[in-house]
Design an enzyme around this catalytic site. Structure first.
Site, PDB file in Angstrom:
ATOM      1  N   ARG A  62       0.802  -1.227   0.000  1.00  0.00           N
ATOM      2  CA  ARG A  62       0.000   0.000   0.000  1.00  0.00           C
ATOM      3  C   ARG A  62       0.836   1.277   0.000  1.00  0.00           C
ATOM      4  O   ARG A  62       1.892   1.319   0.620  1.00  0.00           O
ATOM      5  CB  ARG A  62      -0.924  -0.001   1.223  1.00  0.00           C
ATOM      6  CG  ARG A  62      -1.963  -1.089   1.123  1.00  0.00           C
ATOM      7  CD  ARG A  62      -2.851  -1.215   2.339  1.00  0.00           C
ATOM      8  NE  ARG A  62      -3.871  -2.228   2.042  1.00  0.00           N
ATOM      9  CZ  ARG A  62      -3.634  -3.537   2.060  1.00  0.00           C
ATOM     10  NH1 ARG A  62      -2.449  -4.002   2.404  1.00  0.00           N
ATOM     11  NH2 ARG A  62      -4.589  -4.392   1.740  1.00  0.00           N
ATOM     12  N   HIS A  80      -0.619  -2.459  -4.695  1.00  0.00           N
ATOM     13  CA  HIS A  80       0.027  -3.363  -5.659  1.00  0.00           C
ATOM     14  C   HIS A  80       0.212  -2.746  -7.049  1.00  0.00           C
ATOM     15  O   HIS A  80      -0.024  -3.394  -8.067  1.00  0.00           O
ATOM     16  CB  HIS A  80      -0.774  -4.663  -5.773  1.00  0.00           C
ATOM     17  CG  HIS A  80      -0.763  -5.491  -4.519  1.00  0.00           C
ATOM     18  ND1 HIS A  80       0.261  -5.466  -3.616  1.00  0.00           N
ATOM     19  CD2 HIS A  80      -1.681  -6.380  -4.030  1.00  0.00           C
ATOM     20  CE1 HIS A  80      -0.023  -6.315  -2.624  1.00  0.00           C
ATOM     21  NE2 HIS A  80      -1.185  -6.865  -2.851  1.00  0.00           N
ATOM     22  N   HIS A 117       3.489 -12.628  -5.702  1.00  0.00           N
ATOM     23  CA  HIS A 117       2.263 -12.730  -4.897  1.00  0.00           C
ATOM     24  C   HIS A 117       1.632 -14.122  -4.975  1.00  0.00           C
ATOM     25  O   HIS A 117       0.410 -14.255  -5.041  1.00  0.00           O
ATOM     26  CB  HIS A 117       1.276 -11.640  -5.335  1.00  0.00           C
ATOM     27  CG  HIS A 117       0.336 -11.197  -4.259  1.00  0.00           C
ATOM     28  ND1 HIS A 117      -0.543 -12.052  -3.628  1.00  0.00           N
ATOM     29  CD2 HIS A 117       0.151  -9.997  -3.675  1.00  0.00           C
ATOM     30  CE1 HIS A 117      -1.240 -11.393  -2.733  1.00  0.00           C
ATOM     31  NE2 HIS A 117      -0.834 -10.130  -2.733  1.00  0.00           N
ATOM     32  N   SER A 118       2.472 -15.164  -4.953  1.00  0.00           N
ATOM     33  CA  SER A 118       1.904 -16.531  -4.961  1.00  0.00           C
ATOM     34  C   SER A 118       1.141 -16.804  -3.676  1.00  0.00           C
ATOM     35  O   SER A 118       1.575 -16.435  -2.588  1.00  0.00           O
ATOM     36  CB  SER A 118       3.020 -17.568  -5.114  1.00  0.00           C
ATOM     37  OG  SER A 118       3.515 -17.539  -6.431  1.00  0.00           O
ATOM     38  N   TYR A 119      -0.006 -17.476  -3.843  1.00  0.00           N
ATOM     39  CA  TYR A 119      -0.764 -18.006  -2.716  1.00  0.00           C
ATOM     40  C   TYR A 119      -0.481 -19.501  -2.668  1.00  0.00           C
ATOM     41  O   TYR A 119      -0.714 -20.198  -3.657  1.00  0.00           O
ATOM     42  CB  TYR A 119      -2.270 -17.861  -2.930  1.00  0.00           C
ATOM     43  CG  TYR A 119      -2.851 -16.485  -2.851  1.00  0.00           C
ATOM     44  CD1 TYR A 119      -2.542 -15.503  -3.784  1.00  0.00           C
ATOM     45  CD2 TYR A 119      -3.806 -16.187  -1.872  1.00  0.00           C
ATOM     46  CE1 TYR A 119      -3.136 -14.258  -3.725  1.00  0.00           C
ATOM     47  CE2 TYR A 119      -4.399 -14.943  -1.808  1.00  0.00           C
ATOM     48  CZ  TYR A 119      -4.060 -13.979  -2.732  1.00  0.00           C
ATOM     49  OH  TYR A 119      -4.655 -12.747  -2.686  1.00  0.00           O
ATOM     50  N   ASP A 138      -2.163 -10.289   7.943  1.00  0.00           N
ATOM     51  CA  ASP A 138      -1.918  -9.452   6.766  1.00  0.00           C
ATOM     52  C   ASP A 138      -0.956  -8.358   7.246  1.00  0.00           C
ATOM     53  O   ASP A 138      -1.284  -7.186   7.296  1.00  0.00           O
ATOM     54  CB  ASP A 138      -3.238  -8.864   6.246  1.00  0.00           C
ATOM     55  CG  ASP A 138      -3.107  -8.283   4.837  1.00  0.00           C
ATOM     56  OD1 ASP A 138      -1.974  -8.278   4.311  1.00  0.00           O
ATOM     57  OD2 ASP A 138      -4.127  -7.830   4.280  1.00  0.00           O
ATOM     58  N   GLN A 173       5.573  -9.643   3.919  1.00  0.00           N
ATOM     59  CA  GLN A 173       4.135  -9.550   4.183  1.00  0.00           C
ATOM     60  C   GLN A 173       3.589 -10.965   4.283  1.00  0.00           C
ATOM     61  O   GLN A 173       3.663 -11.741   3.328  1.00  0.00           O
ATOM     62  CB  GLN A 173       3.425  -8.786   3.045  1.00  0.00           C
ATOM     63  CG  GLN A 173       1.941  -8.525   3.301  1.00  0.00           C
ATOM     64  CD  GLN A 173       1.666  -7.295   4.168  1.00  0.00           C
ATOM     65  OE1 GLN A 173       2.565  -6.491   4.443  1.00  0.00           O
ATOM     66  NE2 GLN A 173       0.427  -7.132   4.596  1.00  0.00           N
ATOM     67  N   GLU A 218       5.158 -12.576   0.998  1.00  0.00           N
ATOM     68  CA  GLU A 218       5.597 -11.608  -0.009  1.00  0.00           C
ATOM     69  C   GLU A 218       6.866 -10.927   0.494  1.00  0.00           C
ATOM     70  O   GLU A 218       6.805 -10.087   1.385  1.00  0.00           O
ATOM     71  CB  GLU A 218       4.491 -10.582  -0.250  1.00  0.00           C
ATOM     72  CG  GLU A 218       3.145 -11.199  -0.596  1.00  0.00           C
ATOM     73  CD  GLU A 218       1.990 -10.237  -0.356  1.00  0.00           C
ATOM     74  OE1 GLU A 218       2.093  -9.052  -0.729  1.00  0.00           O
ATOM     75  OE2 GLU A 218       0.979 -10.659   0.222  1.00  0.00           O
TER      76      GLU A 218
HETATM   77  C1  GLA Z   1      -1.754  -8.315  -0.085  1.00  0.00           C
HETATM   78  C2  GLA Z   1      -2.365  -7.345   0.835  1.00  0.00           C
HETATM   79  C3  GLA Z   1      -3.721  -7.831   1.232  1.00  0.00           C
HETATM   80  C4  GLA Z   1      -4.566  -8.036  -0.009  1.00  0.00           C
HETATM   81  C5  GLA Z   1      -3.903  -8.989  -0.939  1.00  0.00           C
HETATM   82  C6  GLA Z   1      -4.640  -9.118  -2.239  1.00  0.00           C
HETATM   83  O1  GLA Z   1      -1.313  -9.420   0.544  1.00  0.00           O
HETATM   84  O2  GLA Z   1      -1.571  -7.094   1.963  1.00  0.00           O
HETATM   85  O3  GLA Z   1      -4.311  -6.911   2.082  1.00  0.00           O
HETATM   86  O4  GLA Z   1      -4.752  -6.826  -0.648  1.00  0.00           O
HETATM   87  O5  GLA Z   1      -2.589  -8.588  -1.202  1.00  0.00           O
HETATM   88  O6  GLA Z   1      -5.977  -9.400  -2.081  1.00  0.00           O
END
Ligand code: GLA
Length: 357
Positions: free
Chosen positions: A88, A113, A188-190, A258, A295, A322
């Site tokens: 952010r 992002h 930004h892999s989940y 988060d 993150q 992240e």
């Molecule tokens: C990051 C942010 C989260 C969210 C995700 C995407 O991890 O920190 O708050 O915005 O990306 O949804």
């Protein structure tokens, strides 16, 4: 963790066209027991097949079967390269060399992002296969023109993926600019180490090599302070189940984990910043990084959207680690700078290493 590799690369193979008609292509890296698929839209990881302790493979990253999925609202930055500035920026603006820059407030009132329609996750990069001294690789390059998403300077970018035989996927970022400009790149892999779409990640056990974090306000913007994790639900200095204390965060602005952690960096970089173990499969992800921040996000905004194979990505059904500089660094004079100047080369590395125990 070795950097050398006898990995093989194949592709590119077509993966459909973007809404604007640009061809999207995928590459496959195979090394040791791991297979990684990458696409040129957003220099994105679309698939990671990793073995469990019994050698059964599962795809451990969230994503979609086709480009329409990636271009839909259901895509919450799955697997992409995120920037020009990930995370952010408060009130979507910053001042550099006396000039104010207004960015997209795509997470109102903040910039998130890298912005709106042409953030780095959404544009189509140029892919190439190459053999580096360190091994076989896929490199994606992109020239982000001056003013794109409101940022100054022509920014020349490269994201290179190198797969080792030891299960280590190296991500190397490089950037140069012709004007001072902020740069903060991450992947930004989940992950869901039990397999993408197999439920929540609450049973995963997480260790973070971080003893401090950057607290945030109600809009998820850092207050500027750096505080110890000791005695808080953010203490992952010894392994903890994600689910053990997450409910204590549900009714807070972050809705779960988060948070940006300040990692304990040794002299040797990239340094280990996180280790995650999924107890049933025994799969382990170890993350290494050259950057000061991490993150840790637990998919608190996932809504059960259908992903690969139609499987639902439920609330808290994936986690992200992240590796990055701190959020809102551009407005926080006490945080390490993210300004890249002409003549300098931005270089950062993240390693995702997969194993089983
Ligand atoms: C990051 C942010 C989260 C969210 C995700 C995407 O991890 O920190 O708050 O915005 O990306 O949804």
């Amino acid at each position: 963790m070795s950097h050398a590799s006898a990995a093989e690369v194949s592709g590119p193979t077509p993966f459909g066209n973007t809404y604007d008609g640009l061809p999207v292509e995928r590459y496959t890296l195979t090394g040791g027991k791991i297979t990684v698929r990458l696409m040129n839209r957003g220099a994105t990881i679309t698939e990671v097949l990793a073995p469990d302790r019994a050698q059964n493979l599962a795809d451990v990253v969230l994503g979609f079967d086709n480009i329409a999925g990636y271009e839909s609202e259901a895509n919450q930055y799955f697997g992409c390269t995120t920037g020009r500035v990930c995370n952010r920026i408060a009130n979507a603006r910053f001042t550099l060399d006396g000039r104010q820059y207004q960015l997209a407030d795509n997470s109102a009132p903040n910039h998130l992002h890298g912005g709106g329609k042409r953030s780095l996750d959404k544009v189509v990069w140029q892919g190439e296969k190459l053999v580096t001294p360190r091994g076989t690789a896929v490199r994606f390059t992109y020239l982000s023109p001056e003013g794109e998403e409101g940022y100054p300077g022509n920014l020349k970018l490269a994201t290179t993926y190198i797969l080792g035989d030891d299960g280590a996927l190296w991500i190397e970022w490089e950037a140069t600019t012709d004007k001072p400009t902020p740069v903060n790149l991450t992947n930004h892999s989940y992950f869901n180490l039990a397999g993408a779409g197999s439920g929540t990640v609450l049973d995963h056990e997480v260790t973070l090599y971080a003893d401090r974090y950057t607290p945030v306000d109600a809009n998820l913007i850092p207050t500027g302070k750096i505080e110890a994790v000791t005695g808080t639900v953010l203490d992952f200095t010894t392994a903890k189940r994600i689910g053990e204390r997450i409910e204590q965060l549900t009714n807070t602005p972050t809705k779960g984990y988060d948070h940006n952690f300040v990692v304990m960096q040794g002299k040797q970089l990239p340094a280990a910043v996180a280790k995650v173990r999924e107890p049933k499969s025994g799969r382990v992800l170890t993350v290494f990084s050259t950057q000061p921040g991490l993150q840790f996000y637990t998919g608190n905004f996932l809504t059960g959207q259908a992903g690969k194979g139609g499987k639902p990505y439920v609330y808290r059904g994936g986690f992200c680690l992240e590796t990055q500089h701190f959020p809102d660094s551009v407005n926080q004079p006490t945080f390490p700078t993210i300004i890249l100047k002409p003549g300098e080369t931005y270089r950062q590395t993240c390693v995702y290493m997969f194993s089983a125990e």
